[in-house]
Design a protein around this motif. Structure first.
Motif, PDB file in Angstrom:
ATOM      1  N   GLY A   1       0.545  -1.544  -0.065  1.00 55.08           N
ATOM      2  CA  GLY A   1      -0.069   0.316  -0.015  1.00 55.08           C
ATOM      3  C   GLY A   1       0.756   1.226   0.181  1.00 55.08           C
TER       4      GLY A   1
ATOM      5  N   SER B   1       2.448   4.673  -0.696  1.00 55.54           N
ATOM      6  CA  SER B   1       2.330   5.363  -2.152  1.00 55.54           C
ATOM      7  C   SER B   1       2.700   6.072  -3.216  1.00 55.54           C
ATOM      8  CB  SER B   1       1.491   6.807  -1.385  1.00 55.54           C
ATOM      9  OG  SER B   1       1.934   7.406  -0.593  1.00 55.54           O
TER      10      SER B   1
ATOM     11  N   VAL C   1      -0.222   2.350  -4.695  1.00 50.24           N
ATOM     12  CA  VAL C   1      -1.630   3.336  -4.594  1.00 50.24           C
ATOM     13  C   VAL C   1      -1.272   4.965  -5.009  1.00 50.24           C
ATOM     14  CG1 VAL C   1      -3.627   4.678  -3.080  1.00 50.24           C
ATOM     15  CG2 VAL C   1      -2.561   2.317  -2.020  1.00 50.24           C
TER      16      VAL C   1
END
Length: 218
Positions: free
Chosen positions: A42, A44, A77
């Motif tokens: 996850g 970013s 993400v």
């Protein structure tokens, strides 16, 4: 003059065949990757142009979206705030001006001389039936003939680097390159992105060869 016209009529379809066969074969791409990426959990990311000439353009934004979609499939993400992204993904692409290559169909020689893939012509005794590379002394005037055509080969490249934003540590470097008869970035870049993300992030130091499909005619 009549002899010249016949040669022209014969050579035209041969050249067309060479051209069409080249356009239908697609091209091979190579990708080399070096990486120390942690497992995706996850983190970013934000995508920026590694070449200042590409920054801010709609074209780059389109390709960045394609890269982002592949990163998302991997488990990363998109950062809601680029300034606070965990990873900075740097992308650049290019295609050169091409270089000319020459191809011969194999017609050549003279009556009783070498011709085609078998050589030997008719051997002066009509020892072989005519076929690919056949020699007709009336059509070619006994002087031999070579059907030569030229075409342009373009080299395209896509590079992608991923840095950890916290300390600018390089975590991934990849470069994909291909040779093709097309210089259209709208065809080349998406395919090179696909190559880059084949088994991403891959084994560090590996080089992979991939055959890309031919360009669709529209």
């Amino acid at each position: 003059m009549a002899r010249f016209n016949k040669i022209g009529l014969f050579a035209a379809p041969a050249l067309a065949l060479v051209s069409l066969s080249g356009c239908a074969t697609g091209f091979k791409a190579d990708v080399a990757r070096f990486q120390q990426l942690p497992a995706p959990a996850g983190q970013s990311y934000t995508i920026v142009a590694d070449d200042p000439r590409l920054a801010g353009g709609l074209e780059f934004a389109h390709y960045a979206d394609l890269v982002g979609a592949r990163l998302a499939q991997t488990g990363y993400v998109a950062a809601s705030d680029p300034a606070r992204a965990d990873l900075i993904v740097r992308v650049a692409y290019d295609v050169d001006n091409g270089r000319e290559k020459v191809r011969s169909t194999g017609f050549g020689g003279g009556y009783g001389g070498g011709w085609g893939p078998w050589g030997g012509g008719f051997g002066g005794r009509w020892g072989r039936p005519w076929g690919y590379g056949f020699y007709d002394p009336w059509l070619f005037g006994g002087a031999g003939y070579n059907d030569v055509s030229s075409y342009t080969v373009y080299t395209s490249d896509l590079s992608m680097k991923i840095d950890r934003a916290a300390d600018n540590r390089r975590l991934f470097e990849g470069k994909a390159s291909a040779q093709s008869l097309s210089n259209k970035l709208t065809y080349l870049v998406p395919n090179l992105i696909d190559v880059m993300f084949t088994n991403f992030p891959g084994q560090s130091g590996e080089s992979v060869k991939v055959t890309l499909p031919p360009e669709k005619k529209g």
